[in-house]
Motif scaffolding. Structure first.
Motif, PDB file in Angstrom:
ATOM      1  N   GLY A 370       0.813  -1.204   0.000  1.00 40.25           N
ATOM      2  CA  GLY A 370       0.000   0.000   0.000  1.00 40.25           C
ATOM      3  C   GLY A 370       0.845   1.251   0.000  1.00 40.25           C
ATOM      4  N   MET A 371       0.258   2.323   0.496  1.00 40.32           N
ATOM      5  CA  MET A 371       0.924   3.624   0.435  1.00 40.32           C
ATOM      6  C   MET A 371       2.093   3.735   1.402  1.00 40.32           C
ATOM      7  SD  MET A 371      -2.249   6.216  -0.309  1.00 40.32           S
ATOM      8  CE  MET A 371      -3.216   5.705   1.096  1.00 40.32           C
ATOM      9  N   GLY A 372       2.214   2.757   2.328  1.00 35.19           N
ATOM     10  CA  GLY A 372       3.405   2.712   3.143  1.00 35.19           C
ATOM     11  C   GLY A 372       4.658   2.472   2.324  1.00 35.19           C
ATOM     12  N   VAL A 373       4.490   1.937   1.119  1.00 36.31           N
ATOM     13  CA  VAL A 373       5.608   1.736   0.193  1.00 36.31           C
ATOM     14  C   VAL A 373       5.750   2.899  -0.778  1.00 36.31           C
ATOM     15  CG1 VAL A 373       6.456   0.293  -1.714  1.00 36.31           C
ATOM     16  CG2 VAL A 373       5.544  -0.781   0.369  1.00 36.31           C
ATOM     17  N   THR A 374       4.629   3.442  -1.247  1.00 31.71           N
ATOM     18  CA  THR A 374       4.687   4.394  -2.360  1.00 31.71           C
ATOM     19  C   THR A 374       4.954   5.833  -1.947  1.00 31.71           C
ATOM     20  OG1 THR A 374       2.278   4.751  -2.301  1.00 31.71           O
ATOM     21  CG2 THR A 374       3.105   2.969  -3.708  1.00 31.71           C
ATOM     22  N   GLN A 375       4.539   6.242  -0.742  1.00 32.53           N
ATOM     23  CA  GLN A 375       4.573   7.657  -0.390  1.00 32.53           C
ATOM     24  C   GLN A 375       5.900   8.058   0.261  1.00 32.53           C
ATOM     25  OE1 GLN A 375       0.869   8.059   1.844  1.00 32.53           O
ATOM     26  NE2 GLN A 375      -0.141   8.923   0.048  1.00 32.53           N
ATOM     27  N   HIS A 376       6.970   7.865  -0.504  1.00 35.84           N
ATOM     28  CA  HIS A 376       8.317   8.229  -0.078  1.00 35.84           C
ATOM     29  C   HIS A 376       9.000   9.005  -1.199  1.00 35.84           C
ATOM     30  CE1 HIS A 376       8.419   5.568   3.506  1.00 35.84           C
ATOM     31  NE2 HIS A 376       7.582   4.836   2.784  1.00 35.84           N
ATOM     32  N   ARG A 377      10.131   9.577  -0.889  1.00 32.67           N
ATOM     33  CA  ARG A 377      10.857  10.351  -1.906  1.00 32.67           C
ATOM     34  C   ARG A 377      11.347   9.477  -3.048  1.00 32.67           C
ATOM     35  NH1 ARG A 377      12.820  15.512  -0.067  1.00 32.67           N
ATOM     36  NH2 ARG A 377      14.746  15.260  -1.250  1.00 32.67           N
ATOM     37  N   HIS A 378      11.473   8.182  -2.803  1.00 35.27           N
ATOM     38  CA  HIS A 378      11.834   7.238  -3.866  1.00 35.27           C
ATOM     39  C   HIS A 378      10.902   6.027  -3.820  1.00 35.27           C
ATOM     40  CE1 HIS A 378      15.505   9.315  -5.192  1.00 35.27           C
ATOM     41  NE2 HIS A 378      15.601   9.685  -3.932  1.00 35.27           N
ATOM     42  N   GLY A 379       9.612   6.310  -3.687  1.00 36.12           N
ATOM     43  CA  GLY A 379       8.631   5.238  -3.661  1.00 36.12           C
ATOM     44  C   GLY A 379       8.624   4.419  -4.939  1.00 36.12           C
ATOM     45  N   THR A 380       8.912   5.047  -6.070  1.00 34.77           N
ATOM     46  CA  THR A 380       8.969   4.323  -7.343  1.00 34.77           C
ATOM     47  C   THR A 380      10.013   3.221  -7.279  1.00 34.77           C
ATOM     48  OG1 THR A 380       8.275   6.296  -8.549  1.00 34.77           O
ATOM     49  CG2 THR A 380       9.352   4.557  -9.818  1.00 34.77           C
ATOM     50  N   GLY A 381      11.174   3.532  -6.717  1.00 25.69           N
ATOM     51  CA  GLY A 381      12.229   2.528  -6.585  1.00 25.69           C
ATOM     52  C   GLY A 381      11.825   1.397  -5.666  1.00 25.69           C
ATOM     53  N   ALA A 382      11.101   1.708  -4.588  1.00 26.20           N
ATOM     54  CA  ALA A 382      10.655   0.666  -3.669  1.00 26.20           C
ATOM     55  C   ALA A 382       9.693  -0.294  -4.354  1.00 26.20           C
ATOM     56  CB  ALA A 382      10.006   1.299  -2.442  1.00 26.20           C
ATOM     57  N   VAL A 383       8.764   0.248  -5.138  1.00 26.27           N
ATOM     58  CA  VAL A 383       7.831  -0.599  -5.887  1.00 26.27           C
ATOM     59  C   VAL A 383       8.592  -1.536  -6.814  1.00 26.27           C
ATOM     60  CG1 VAL A 383       6.067  -0.558  -7.695  1.00 26.27           C
ATOM     61  CG2 VAL A 383       5.890   1.000  -5.743  1.00 26.27           C
ATOM     62  N   GLN A 384       9.599  -1.018  -7.469  1.00 21.56           N
ATOM     63  CA  GLN A 384      10.359  -1.842  -8.414  1.00 21.56           C
ATOM     64  C   GLN A 384      11.152  -2.939  -7.721  1.00 21.56           C
ATOM     65  OE1 GLN A 384      12.408   1.344 -10.462  1.00 21.56           O
ATOM     66  NE2 GLN A 384      10.808   1.501 -12.024  1.00 21.56           N
ATOM     67  N   GLN A 385      11.527  -2.737  -6.462  1.00 24.74           N
ATOM     68  CA  GLN A 385      12.217  -3.805  -5.739  1.00 24.74           C
ATOM     69  C   GLN A 385      11.261  -4.940  -5.391  1.00 24.74           C
ATOM     70  OE1 GLN A 385      15.584  -3.363  -5.905  1.00 24.74           O
ATOM     71  NE2 GLN A 385      14.691  -1.565  -6.922  1.00 24.74           N
ATOM     72  N   ILE A 386       9.998  -4.614  -5.158  1.00 29.62           N
ATOM     73  CA  ILE A 386       9.000  -5.665  -4.956  1.00 29.62           C
ATOM     74  C   ILE A 386       8.867  -6.499  -6.225  1.00 29.62           C
ATOM     75  CG2 ILE A 386       6.549  -6.118  -4.544  1.00 29.62           C
ATOM     76  CD1 ILE A 386       6.516  -3.692  -2.697  1.00 29.62           C
ATOM     77  N   ALA A 387       8.821  -5.830  -7.378  1.00 31.83           N
ATOM     78  CA  ALA A 387       8.752  -6.549  -8.652  1.00 31.83           C
ATOM     79  C   ALA A 387       9.987  -7.423  -8.838  1.00 31.83           C
ATOM     80  CB  ALA A 387       8.610  -5.561  -9.804  1.00 31.83           C
ATOM     81  N   ASN A 388      11.166  -6.901  -8.470  1.00 31.24           N
ATOM     82  CA  ASN A 388      12.392  -7.705  -8.555  1.00 31.24           C
ATOM     83  C   ASN A 388      12.263  -8.992  -7.747  1.00 31.24           C
ATOM     84  OD1 ASN A 388      13.703  -5.793 -10.126  1.00 31.24           O
ATOM     85  ND2 ASN A 388      14.903  -4.940  -8.442  1.00 31.24           N
ATOM     86  N   LEU A 389      11.798  -8.861  -6.504  1.00 32.70           N
ATOM     87  CA  LEU A 389      11.678 -10.024  -5.625  1.00 32.70           C
ATOM     88  C   LEU A 389      10.751 -11.072  -6.238  1.00 32.70           C
ATOM     89  CD1 LEU A 389      12.195 -11.444  -2.932  1.00 32.70           C
ATOM     90  CD2 LEU A 389      10.392 -10.019  -1.925  1.00 32.70           C
TER      91      LEU A 389
END
Length: 761
Positions: A370-389
Motif C-alpha cells: 500500500g501507500m506505506g511503500v509508495t509515499q516516499h521520496r523514492h517510492g517508485t524505486g521501492a515498488v520496483q524492488q518488490i517486482a524484482n523479488l
C-alpha cells in the motif's frame, strides 16, 4: 519517566471486525440515516444489480454473499445517504469565515448539499444560484483565461469511468493536459514504476489467486482500516494453513487477528482467526533496505543450495526467457552490506533471512503493498524492488502469484485507464481526436504538486474539482490554502461541503452532484455507471436511492454543462452523450480498444477484466522483457531515514482519506480525539518523555503543535500521526521526483515539549 493519564487513550485487546464492527455500523446508520428507507441501501452494496461501494477498490467476489460490505464501507454509504441536508438556509446562517473555524468532521457531518451555490464576497456567504447561471459564470471565467494551461482539472477516484472520460474530453478540447489527480498522491509510484518493470502499472492478480497462493506478503498497508473486506480474503488464506508475512512499521490489529462478522460461529463463540504468521516491524523509510536484504538472503541461500547439488532457489528458466537485468541486480545485492541493511531497515539479518526462507519454500507468492511503500521520496524505486523479488522466483503470470497494489478510492484506477493523465501517449490522443473531431494538446500537463505550485505562483488561475478535497489532501496546506485563494475561479463538484470549498477566489461555485447510491435518470431512462477495481475488473454500478435533492445533477451532466459553457464552438454532442451513458461507453471503446464490446460485457454480472499483459507473461515494455531494476544504495529517502525519528502519516479507523467519520480509532485504542502521536516506548524513554506528555512535532521550520504522546508497538526510530493533520509537516517540494508522489510516509522530525503546555504551566 512515568506515563501520565491521557484522555481518550485505552488499550484495545479485541480482534478486528467482530461485534465492534457491527456496533460501529449500527451507530453510523442510526446517526446518519435513522429509520429512513435509505438504511436498506447496505443490502445493495457490491451486489450485481446494486451500486459499487464508494469506499475502497477491493474487488467483489464472483458469488456475492447475502451482504458484501465492511464497516468502513457502511460508514461511507451512511455518510452519503444521510438524511442531513445543507441548503440555502444553512449558508444563510453561516458565513464562510464562521465555517472556516469548523473542523473537517463537522463540515462534512452537516449533510448533503442540495443547491448550486456561489460565493458572495460582500456578505461572506454562499448564496443559491441556478444551474444555468452557475454554468454561465463558470464558462465566462474559463473563456477569459489567457491560455488554456491556466486551468487545472482535478479528479477524485470516486468519479465513474463515464464521468472521468467526459471530463478528460472536456479539458483536452479546452486545450490542456493539466490533470492533477488523487492518484498523484497515492499510487503514482506504482503507475510509473511498474511499467518500467513489467510493462503495466497495475496489479497482476485476481481475487481467485488468493485461493491458490502458497504465501501472501503484506507490506506497508493496513486492511483493518483502509480496505477491511480484504480481511475476509486473508482469513481464508490463513485457514488454509498458508503463511501471511506482514512487514509494517506499526503493529495493526487487522493484520494480527480478525473475527469475521459474517461467520456465525466466530461471532457466537468469540473466536477469531490469526492473520499474520510473522510480523516484522520495519523502520519507517526502511522498505528498500529490507527488500534488498530479503533478496540478498535469497541469493545467498540459492548459492548454498547449488553448491550442495540442488537445483537452486531461483526460477532460472523464467529469468532467462522473460527478463533482463538480472546480473546487474545480483552485483548490486552482493555489494550491499548487511550492517547497513540492518541499520536502515530496523530488522536484523536473521529476520530478513527468515522472510527469504518463507518466500523460497513457497511455490506461488502474492505480494500486496500500500501507500506505506509508495509515499516516499523514492517510492517508485521501492515498488520496483518488490517486482524484482517476485521475478526472482517467477511469481508473475501464473495462478496464485503476482503483485497486488492496494488502491484507495473505488475508481482511482479506472479514472487513469480512461484518460485522466497529465502524460498522455500519442496513440491515445490520436484515437481521441479521431473519435470526436478535436485536436488535443500534446504538451505534458501538471500533476497535483505542479498544479498547486502553478496556482501559488499565479500561473494557474482556474481550478475545477471533480470530487475530492484537494487542499486538505495535498501536502503543505500552508502553500495550498494560499494557492486556492489566489484563483480567479474555484469550482467544486461535490456531494458534501469540505474545506476546499471554503477557499474562495474571485469566483467560487459549489456544484452538488448525485452520489453513487442515488438514482440517475437521464433522457433515455435510468443509467448505470462503471468502475474498475484494484484487479482491473470493470463492472456496473446502479444507484437505487432517491436523490438528496431534486436539483442534483449527475457528474456526467455537470461535466457536459461545463463543457458547453466553456466551449461555445464545441465539436462534441454533449447532450447526446449524457442522454444515454451507453453512448459514452461506445466512445470509450472507440478510444481504448481493451474496452471492446463494452456495453455487452459490462451487463454480465461481475463485469469483465481488462487486459493485463504481465498476468500472461506478456511484457508491454519496449523490448518485450520484464526488467530487473537496480536501486542505488539502500536509502529510499535521501538520508532522511537516518534522523533520530521519522514520522509516517496514518489513517484512523474512523476515516477514509480526508473524510472523517468520527473521532475514534478503535483498534489503536483512541477515543474522541485525533491530536496524538504514536511512538515506541523505548524511544520515549531515551528522549526523557512518556505517554501522556504534550509535545510539538517539528520538521525543519514546520510544526504540528500540542500533540499527546501515545506509546505504541511501532518500530524504533519511527513515529506516526494522523493524516491529513500531519500534512503540515510535508513541504510541497518534498516528493518522489519520478512519480511526483508527496512523501507523506517519511518525515524527519523532532519532539519538543509543547509550547502550549509550557504556557499553561
Amino acid at each position: 519517566m512515568t506515563d501520565k493519564p491521557a484522555e481518550g487513550v485505552k488499550p484495545y485487546h479485541g480482534p478486528a471486525g467482530g461485534w465492534g464492527a457491527l456496533r460501529a455500523v449500527a451507530q453510523a446508520v442510526r446517526e446518519q440515516m435513522g429509520a429512513s428507507a435509505n438504511s436498506r441501501a447496505l443490502m445493495q452494496m457490491n451486489q450485481p444489480e446494486g451500486f459499487d461501494c464508494p469506499g475502497c477498490a477491493w474487488p467483489d467476489p464472483k458469488h456475492t454473499s447475502s451482504f458484501e460490505f465492511c464497516e468502513n464501507g457502511a460508514k461511507a454509504v451512511s455518510w452519503e445517504a444521510t438524511t442531513k441536508r445543507v441548503g440555502p438556509d444553512f449558508f444563510a446562517q453561516h458565513s464562510v469565515s464562521d465555517l472556516w473555524a469548523w473542523s473537517d468532521y463537522d463540515l462534512e457531518d452537516a449533510g448533503r448539499l442540495t443547491h448550486p451555490m456561489r460565493y458572495d464576497a460582500q456578505t461572506d456567504h454562499f448564496v443559491p444560484v441556478s444551474w444555468d447561471e452557475a454554468f454561465a459564470r463558470i464558462g465566462a471565467a474559463m473563456q477569459a483565461l489567457a491560455d488554456p494551461n491556466e486551468a487545472e482539472f482535478y479528479t477524485s477516484g470516486r468519479a465513474s469511468n463515464e464521468a472521468a472520460f467526459l471530463y478528460q474530453l472536456y479539458a483536452r478540447e479546452f486545450g490542456t493536459n493539466n490533470f492533477p489527480d488523487c492518484s498523484n498522491m497515492c499510487h503514482e509510484a506504482t503507475s510509473v514504476g511498474l511499467p518500467e518493470s513489467i510493462g503495466v502499472g497495475k496489479g497482476t492478480v485476481l481475487l481467485e489467486d488468493f485461493d491458490h497462493a502458497d504465501a501472501v506478503f503484506c507490506i506497508g498497508h493496513n486492511p483493518g482500516t483502509n480496505h477491511p473486506r480484504m480481511l475476509g480474503t486473508l482469513r481464508e488464506v490463513s485457514r488454509r494453513g498458508k503463511p501471511i508475512v506482514v512487514i509494517n512499521p506499526l503493529r495493526e490489529r487487522g493484520l494480527e487477528r480478525f473475527q469475521n462478522p459474517q461467520s456465525p460461529v466466530e461471532m457466537v463463540t468469540l473466536q477469531d482467526t490469526q492473520i499474520a504468521s510473522a510480523y516484522h516491524l520495519v523502520k519507517v523509510g526502511g522498505d528498500v533496505a529490507l527488500l534488498k536484504g530479503i533478496m540478498k538472503a535469497l541469493l545467498e541461500a540459492d548459492g548454498k543450495d547449488l553448491a550442495a547439488g540442488g537445483k537452486g532457489l531461483l526460477d532460472r528458466d523464467f529469468i532467462a526467457a522473460h527478463t533482463t537485468g538480472f546480473e546487474a541486480l545480483r552485483a548490486d545485492l552482493a555489494a550491499a552490506d548487511w550492517g547497513v541493511l540492518e541499520a536502515r531497515s530496523g530488522l536484523d539479518r536473521p529476520a530478513m533471512e527468515s522472510i527469504a526462507e518463507v518466500y523460497a519454500r513457497s511455490e506461488r507468492v502474492i505480494i500486496c503493498y500500500g501507500m506505506g511503500v509508495t509515499q516516499h521520496r523514492h517510492g517508485t524505486g521501492a515498488v520496483q524492488q518488490i517486482a524484482n523479488l517476485l521475478m526472482l522466483r517467477g511469481n508473475f503470470g501464473r495462478e496464485g502469484a503476482g503483485i497486488c497494489p492496494l488502491r484507495g478510492h473505488s475508481n482511482v484506477q479506472g479514472d487513469r485507464t480512461v484518460g485522466i493523465t497529465e502524460l498522455p501517449g500519442e496513440a491515445f490522443l490520436a484515437r481521441l481526436d479521431a473519435a470526436f473531431g478535436i485536436t488535443s494538446p500534446r504538451a505534458h500537463g501538471h500533476n497535483a504538486v505542479e498544479a498547486v505550485a502553478a496556482m501559488r505562483d499565479g500561473k494557474a488561475k482556474a481550478f475545477i474539482g471533480l470530487g475530492g478535497n484537494l487542499a486538505v489532501a495535498m501536502s503543505d496546506p500552508q502553500a495550498c490554502f494560499v494557492a486556492f485563494r489566489k484563483l480567479h475561479l474555484n469550482v467544486q463538484i461535490v456531494t458534501k461541503l469540505n474545506r476546499t470549498c471554503l477557499l474562495t477566489g474571485q469566483e467560487s461555485i459549489i456544484l452538488p452532484c448525485l452520489g453513487r447510491t442515488e438514482r440517475d435518470i437521464q433522457a433515455s431512462g435510468p443509467q448505470s455507471v462503471t468502475v474498475e477495481d484494484s484487479m482491473s475488473m470493470v463492472h456496473a454500478s446502479v444507484g437505487r436511492l432517491e436523490p438528496a435533492s431534486e436539483l442534483l445533477l449527475s457528474e456526467p451532466a455537470i461535466v457536459a454543462g461545463l463543457a458547453k459553457a466553456s466551449l461555445p464552438a464545441t465539436k462534441v454532442d454533449w447532450d447526446a452523450l449524457v442522454a444515454d451513458y451507453d453512448r459514452i461507453r461506445d466512445k470509450i471503446e472507440a478510444v481504448f480498444p481493451d474496452f471492446y464490446d463494452y456495453n455487452a460485457r459490462v451487463r454480465v454480472p461481475g463485469g469483465f477484466r481488462l487486459r493485463v499483459g504481465a498476468s500472461n507473461r506478456e511484457w508491454d515494455t519496449p523490448d518485450g522483457k520484464a526488467h530487473f531494476l537496480v536501486y542505488q544504495g539502500t536509502d529510499e529517502d535521501n538520508g532522511r531515514d537516518d534522523t533520530p525519528l521519522t514520522l509516517t502519516t496514518i489513517r484512523s479507523h474512523d476515516q477514509y482519506n480526508t473524510t472523517i467519520y468520527g473521532l475514534n480509532d478503535r483498534y489503536r485504542g483512541i477515543t474522541g480525539r485525533r491530536n496524538v502521536v504514536f511512538a515506541n516506548a523505548d524511544d520515549l524513554a531515551a528522549l526523557g518523555l512518556a505517554q501522556g506528555d504534550r509535545v510539538d512535532v517539528v520538521a525543519g521550520g514546520r510544526v504540528l503543535a500540542d500533540m499527546t504522546l501515545v506509546a505504541h508497538d511501532i518500530a524504533r526510530g519511527s513515529v506516526a500521526a494522523y493524516y491529513p493533520e500531519a500534512n503540515c509537516l510535508v513541504g510541497l517540494e518534498d516528493y518522489d521526483a519520478k512519480s511526483g508522489t508527496p512523501a507523506y510516509k517519511s518525515i524527519p522530525v523532532k519532539l519538543r515539549p509543547a509550547e502550549a503546555a509550557e504556557a499553561a504551566a
